[in-house]
Design a protein around this motif. Structure first.
Motif, mmCIF file in Angstrom:
data_model
loop_
_atom_site.group_PDB
_atom_site.id
_atom_site.type_symbol
_atom_site.label_atom_id
_atom_site.label_comp_id
_atom_site.label_asym_id
_atom_site.label_seq_id
_atom_site.Cartn_x
_atom_site.Cartn_y
_atom_site.Cartn_z
ATOM 1 N N MET A 427 0.848 -1.193 0.000
ATOM 2 C CA MET A 427 0.000 0.000 0.000
ATOM 3 C C MET A 427 0.884 1.243 0.000
ATOM 4 O O MET A 427 1.962 1.254 0.614
ATOM 5 N N ARG A 428 0.400 2.284 -0.684
ATOM 6 C CA ARG A 428 1.058 3.592 -0.637
ATOM 7 C C ARG A 428 0.130 4.588 0.023
ATOM 8 O O ARG A 428 -1.043 4.690 -0.344
ATOM 9 N N VAL A 429 0.640 5.325 1.004
ATOM 10 C CA VAL A 429 -0.148 6.300 1.749
ATOM 11 C C VAL A 429 0.463 7.685 1.553
ATOM 12 O O VAL A 429 1.675 7.867 1.785
ATOM 13 N N GLU A 430 -0.354 8.627 1.134
ATOM 14 C CA GLU A 430 0.094 9.992 0.907
ATOM 15 C C GLU A 430 -0.497 10.902 1.973
ATOM 16 O O GLU A 430 -1.720 11.067 2.054
ATOM 17 N N ALA A 494 -4.834 7.020 -0.339
ATOM 18 C CA ALA A 494 -4.217 5.721 -0.069
ATOM 19 C C ALA A 494 -4.474 4.825 -1.270
ATOM 20 O O ALA A 494 -5.568 4.865 -1.861
ATOM 21 N N TYR A 495 -3.486 4.023 -1.619
ATOM 22 C CA TYR A 495 -3.582 3.157 -2.792
ATOM 23 C C TYR A 495 -3.119 1.751 -2.440
ATOM 24 O O TYR A 495 -2.053 1.577 -1.817
ATOM 25 N N THR A 502 0.577 -1.923 -10.469
ATOM 26 C CA THR A 502 -0.520 -0.978 -10.664
ATOM 27 C C THR A 502 -1.173 -0.663 -9.317
ATOM 28 O O THR A 502 -1.156 -1.476 -8.392
ATOM 29 N N GLU A 503 -1.732 0.539 -9.233
ATOM 30 C CA GLU A 503 -2.300 1.012 -7.974
ATOM 31 C C GLU A 503 -3.811 1.187 -8.080
ATOM 32 O O GLU A 503 -4.324 1.592 -9.130
ATOM 33 N N VAL A 504 -4.506 0.917 -6.978
ATOM 34 C CA VAL A 504 -5.955 1.073 -6.895
ATOM 35 C C VAL A 504 -6.264 2.006 -5.725
ATOM 36 O O VAL A 504 -5.928 1.690 -4.571
ATOM 37 N N LYS A 505 -6.886 3.143 -6.020
ATOM 38 C CA LYS A 505 -7.221 4.096 -4.967
ATOM 39 C C LYS A 505 -8.290 3.510 -4.048
ATOM 40 O O LYS A 505 -9.266 2.923 -4.514
ATOM 41 N N THR A 506 -8.100 3.652 -2.742
ATOM 42 C CA THR A 506 -9.036 3.060 -1.787
ATOM 43 C C THR A 506 -10.086 4.069 -1.338
ATOM 44 O O THR A 506 -9.972 5.275 -1.572
ATOM 45 N N ASP A 507 -11.102 3.545 -0.673
ATOM 46 C CA ASP A 507 -12.215 4.340 -0.167
ATOM 47 C C ASP A 507 -11.973 4.610 1.316
ATOM 48 O O ASP A 507 -11.979 3.683 2.130
ATOM 49 N N ILE A 508 -11.753 5.865 1.682
ATOM 50 C CA ILE A 508 -11.418 6.240 3.054
ATOM 51 C C ILE A 508 -12.695 6.377 3.876
ATOM 52 O O ILE A 508 -13.685 6.954 3.422
ATOM 53 N N SER A 509 -12.678 5.854 5.115
ATOM 54 C CA SER A 509 -13.861 5.954 5.976
ATOM 55 C C SER A 509 -13.433 5.852 7.440
ATOM 56 O O SER A 509 -12.302 5.439 7.746
ATOM 57 N N VAL A 510 -14.335 6.200 8.327
ATOM 58 C CA VAL A 510 -14.064 6.100 9.764
ATOM 59 C C VAL A 510 -14.174 4.641 10.207
ATOM 60 O O VAL A 510 -15.123 3.949 9.849
ATOM 61 N N PHE A 511 -13.185 4.173 10.985
ATOM 62 C CA PHE A 511 -13.301 2.866 11.613
ATOM 63 C C PHE A 511 -13.905 3.039 13.009
ATOM 64 O O PHE A 511 -15.005 2.582 13.281
ATOM 65 N N TRP A 512 -13.183 3.729 13.893
ATOM 66 C CA TRP A 512 -13.790 3.967 15.207
ATOM 67 C C TRP A 512 -13.172 5.220 15.842
ATOM 68 O O TRP A 512 -12.006 5.533 15.662
ATOM 69 N N GLY A 513 -14.023 5.949 16.552
ATOM 70 C CA GLY A 513 -13.596 7.030 17.423
ATOM 71 C C GLY A 513 -13.314 8.363 16.784
ATOM 72 O O GLY A 513 -13.667 9.402 17.331
ATOM 73 N N CYS A 514 -12.689 8.383 15.617
ATOM 74 C CA CYS A 514 -12.269 9.651 15.039
ATOM 75 C C CYS A 514 -13.404 10.299 14.237
ATOM 76 O O CYS A 514 -14.435 9.690 13.973
#
Length: 563
Positions: A427-430, A494-495, A502-514
């Protein structure tokens, strides 16, 4: 003689009121012209057992962001023709039904977001009914007698506020009003014997009284409200679907068409019901829908008013482990959508999906988190050749602003179906910059036979490699976790990286608390012509800000965050 003079005066008054109003399309035409609609749910209708300091506190207390006009533009471009705006009024009204001006102002703003896009808008009274302890509108004649003045005054305030709006704005009397026993399906279903004829009659009489009061008070405010199309709901907004009990059709049978004191016709009043069928067996679903459509035609449309299905969805809203019908039986959901939209269009029935499509921070992008469902609905109505616009997180350039409020809270960088670590290698995180090194880390949840692990950020851009000997053969979740407790971090993207690079852009969401919000991505910032002094502060549109609040700003050519 006195009675004749009074009657003549009343007729003249009605004539004068009518003369001041615009000619509106009939309710039947309005319902047909709406196309397909959507509910702005869990927003202005949200509530809590506390005092809200600002309208935004109520608007966001169920996890939705403050509504922006761009959301309505997105819905229009996708092909939706109408938006239902549910509103809960009791936190902002006194015992007489007087509405505090700051709440009315916010409701007015959101209605304008809809109307300014040329969309139809339905405005209602929502969780003032229902089964919560806060409800004060109850399908009971004694309660009606006690609350009639408050109810009518509330609607007088609303009607006066919007009396000059054109035919694109409709008023809805009340949402899902239940009897004193909080019965769903039909009146008195929640009683010991599952039906009480005397109490049921009382409940249905009360529903019709509330409906008539609503029509009377709106018409009396004059202006365009004289011919505005109005909507009245059946008991509990029941649709009469099903054959498992002999009383399921009673809410439709007992619903009366209110008398219109000005128009003397049925032309400007519509009925509303809600429908949430089970879609586990699509053939059974279609049979259930056919039964509902026949009942609506026989018991409501035959009374002279068109029908709006003001909320619809599926009964397995949460099919376990946070998954819905959309997640676990999407093909059935799509078959249901095709059949449901086709039949309602044929019958001249308007439909408003209950939420879904765009939820939480997706609304503030704005983007669809269920773009394929949005497309399926609009194409089911307009045809396969219809070309709507359905933006997704992958096509929307935003920064993700995550507010951590305590230790170890986590933001989802990826969550969903298990991904094979033989297919994905990392994974790549920007991040916004390298200031978050040592403050947050990347947590990979172990799959079958594996365990959780964490990796540190190495800079503004961090690439990690999955280790299957630790994680196992797959993972269902990867998060961005705070290491220092409360802080605000800005994530760009995040990818997931496939084996071939090749990279696939991910779907960002809240897991818990934030808490998660989005901000427009700053790309090229043009220097404004005027200011030459240093330390001037600008927003992302290049406008100078004298007193910036929490958000993302530009100062001396650099972007920074006020937390």
């Amino acid at each position: 003689m006195g009675k004749k003079i009074t009657a003549i005066f009343s007729l003249l008054l009605m004539f004068c009121i009518q003369a001041q109003a615009q000619e509106f399309e009939s309710a039947a035409d309005a319902v047909k012209n709406m196309g397909v609609g959507w509910n702005l749910g869990n927003t202005l209708d949200a509530w809590a057992d506390k005092t809200f300091n600002t309208p935004a506190d109520q608007e966001t207390c169920w996890g939705q962001p403050v509504t922006k006009p761009e959301l309505m533009k997105m819905m229009k471009e996708a092909g939706f023709g109408a938006i239902r705006v549910p509103v809960t009024w009791f936190p902002w009204t006194d015992a007489d039904g007087n509405v505090k001006p700051e709440w009315m102002k916010r409701v007015h703003e959101v209605v304008d977001y809809v109307i300014d896009q040329g969309l139809y808008c339905i405005l209602n009274v929502h969780h003032d009914t229902g089964e919560g302890d806060q409800r004060w509108l109850i399908a009971n004649e004694s309660v009606y007698d006690q609350t009639m003045a408050r109810y009518e005054n509330l609607w007088k305030h609303i009607a006066e506020e919007f009396k000059d709006y054109d035919q694109k704005l409709l008023f809805e009397s009340y949402n899902e009003m239940l009897d004193i026993d909080k019965s769903w399906c039909f009146a008195t279903f929640a009683t010991k014997n599952k039906y009480d004829e005397t109490k049921a009659r009382n409940a249905y009489n009360a529903i019709n009284k509330y409906a008539q009061s609503f029509v009377d008070v709106v018409r009396a405010t004059g202006g365009n409200n004289v011919s505005r199309n109005l909507i009245v709901n059946t008991y509990a907004a029941c649709c009469g679907s099903g054959t498992w009990n002999a009383h399921l059709k009673d809410p439709l049978k007992e619903m009366l068409m209110p008398t219109d004191p000005v128009n003397n016709t049925k032309a400007h009043i519509a009925f509303q019901v809600h429908a949430y069928p089970n879609v586990e067996n699509i053939n059974s679903t279609k049979s259930e829908l056919d039964d509902m459509f026949e009942a609506l035609n026989t018991h409501l449309i035959a009374k002279g008013g068109p029908v709006i299905i003001g909320e619809w969805g599926t009964s397995n809203v949460d099919a376990g482990a946070g998954k819905t019908d959309y997640d676990v039986r999407r093909d059935n959901v799509f078959q249901f959508v095709d059949y449901f939209i086709q039949k309602t269009k044929e019958m001249g029935i308007a439909t408003f999906l209950w939420m879904g499509l765009s939820d939480g921070h997706y609304r503030s992008m704005p983007a669809f988190n269920q773009a394929d469902l949005a497309e399926r609905i609009t194409k089911a109505y307009y045809g396969d050749s219809f070309q709507g616009i359905y933006p997704t997180p992958a096509t929307t350039e935003v920064d993700y602003v995550v507010e951590y409020t305590s230790d170890w809270q986590e933001l989802n960088l990826y969550s969903g179906s298990a991904i094979s670590l033989s297919e994905y290698k990392g994974m790549r995180v920007e991040m916004e910059d390298d200031s978050y090194v040592g403050k947050v880390n990347i947590k990979i949840y172990g799959g079958k036979g594996g365990k959780d692990s964490t990796q540190e950020l190495t800079g503004a851009s961090t690439t990690i490699t999955f280790n299957s000997s630790v994680t196992g053969s797959n993972t269902e979740r990867i998060t961005l976790q705070t290491k220092i407790g409360a802080q605000t971090a800005v994530l760009r993207d995040a990818y997931l990286i496939k084996g071939d690079g090749t990279e696939v852009k991910t779907d960002i969401s809240v897991f818990w608390g934030c808490n998660l919000t989005t901000q427009p991505r700053a790309t090229a910032i043009l220097s404004p012509k005027a200011p030459t002094e240093s330390n001037a502060i600008f927003n992302l549109s290049g406008q100078r800000i004298s007193s910036p609040q929490k958000g993302i700003y530009i100062q001396n050519g650099k972007k920074y965050v006020i937390r």
